[in-house]
Design an enzyme around this catalytic site. Sequence first.
Site, PDB file in Angstrom:
ATOM      1  N   SER A  58       0.371  -1.414  -0.266  1.00 11.99           N
ATOM      2  CA  SER A  58      -0.190  -0.121   0.531  1.00 11.99           C
ATOM      3  C   SER A  58       0.947   0.972   0.329  1.00 11.99           C
ATOM      4  O   SER A  58       1.929   1.498   0.324  1.00 11.99           O
ATOM      5  CB  SER A  58      -0.994   0.267   1.355  1.00 11.99           C
ATOM      6  OG  SER A  58      -2.041  -1.063   1.510  1.00 11.99           O
TER       7      SER A  58
HETATM    8  N1  SAM Z   1      -0.537  -3.914   3.806  1.00 13.15           N
HETATM    9  C1  SAM Z   1       0.276  -4.443   3.301  1.00 13.15           C
HETATM   10  C2  SAM Z   1       1.525  -4.627   2.787  1.00 13.15           C
HETATM   11  O1  SAM Z   1       2.209  -3.368   3.669  1.00 13.15           O
HETATM   12  O2  SAM Z   1       2.542  -5.027   2.087  1.00 13.15           O
HETATM   13  C3  SAM Z   1      -0.270  -4.843   1.603  1.00 13.15           C
HETATM   14  C4  SAM Z   1      -1.732  -5.512   1.327  1.00 13.15           C
HETATM   15  S1  SAM Z   1      -2.312  -5.184   0.171  1.00 13.15           S
HETATM   16  C5  SAM Z   1      -3.422  -4.545  -0.339  1.00 13.15           C
HETATM   17  C6  SAM Z   1      -3.890  -6.734   0.258  1.00 13.15           C
HETATM   18  C7  SAM Z   1      -3.738  -8.081   0.695  1.00 13.15           C
HETATM   19  O3  SAM Z   1      -4.529  -9.193   1.190  1.00 13.15           O
HETATM   20  C8  SAM Z   1      -3.475  -9.201   0.184  1.00 13.15           C
HETATM   21  O4  SAM Z   1      -1.826  -9.541  -0.076  1.00 13.15           O
HETATM   22  C9  SAM Z   1      -4.333 -10.153  -0.806  1.00 13.15           C
HETATM   23  O5  SAM Z   1      -3.668 -11.183  -1.130  1.00 13.15           O
HETATM   24  C10 SAM Z   1      -5.062 -10.284   0.621  1.00 13.15           C
HETATM   25  N2  SAM Z   1      -5.920 -10.783   1.163  1.00 13.15           N
HETATM   26  C11 SAM Z   1      -6.707 -11.066   0.095  1.00 13.15           C
HETATM   27  N3  SAM Z   1      -7.911 -11.424   1.301  1.00 13.15           N
HETATM   28  C12 SAM Z   1      -7.653 -12.016   2.186  1.00 13.15           C
HETATM   29  C13 SAM Z   1      -7.954 -13.183   3.067  1.00 13.15           C
HETATM   30  N4  SAM Z   1      -9.572 -13.595   2.887  1.00 13.15           N
HETATM   31  N5  SAM Z   1      -7.761 -13.508   3.923  1.00 13.15           N
HETATM   32  C14 SAM Z   1      -6.444 -12.857   3.799  1.00 13.15           C
HETATM   33  N6  SAM Z   1      -5.521 -12.188   3.385  1.00 13.15           N
HETATM   34  C15 SAM Z   1      -5.842 -12.018   1.612  1.00 13.15           C
END
Ligand code: SAM
Length: 204
Positions: A52
Amino acid sequence: MVETQLRQRGIRDERILSAMSRVPRHEFVAEPYRSRAYDDNPLPIAEGQTISQPYIVAVMLELLDLAPNQTVLEIGTGSGYQTALLAELSQHVYSVERHGRLASEAEAVLQKLAYQNVTVIVGDGSKGLPEHAPFDAIVVAAAAPELPQALFEQLKEGGRLVLPVGPAESQALQVVTKQQGTPVIVEQTPCRFVPLIGEQGYPA
Ligand code: SAM
């Protein structure tokens, strides 16, 4: 990054500003993007996901308002960058990621940087982590269609849940506080996140 993207845009919490000047963001992105690690935007990571934008991470951390003795649940480990910041600001972080590759790469960087108060788990974070509940705070780094009931149930009384809610084209950050067992929702800034995929999120 801290002065121009965060402080000048209104991020005031010195604990957060200091943590964001300590955590080496370039460690959490792949080689082709390293020179852009401190840019004012999200960047691609594996599995079609993103790390992000620093500013939105700072906004979410301010809304969470963590104390050093608190336990936090993070949904969506991604690169592990926000996980490291949560580890700087709280006592223990449980972080759930649905992609095994992202979880193991994030865990390796967090170990390299010597974070000992982080547990990374592979699974569907939309269901939370009942075996470690309740949590003082929960942060979701992927957009949900609505407040996932399981996450709200796993929040302590008085606790705070910060999450983006809405479809791809119109999401808003929400702060949900548990007051006498019921959710009090305050809508904050518009935002854009990848979808939360899972039982209490969007279908795969
Ligand atoms: N905050 C993170 C960083 O600093 O890199 C970025 C997160 S990214 C925007 C969103 C993440 O949520 C992705 O890696 C995606 O695979 C994960 N995600 C989506 N649905 C999910 C779920 N049900 N359970 C766990 N992770 C999930």
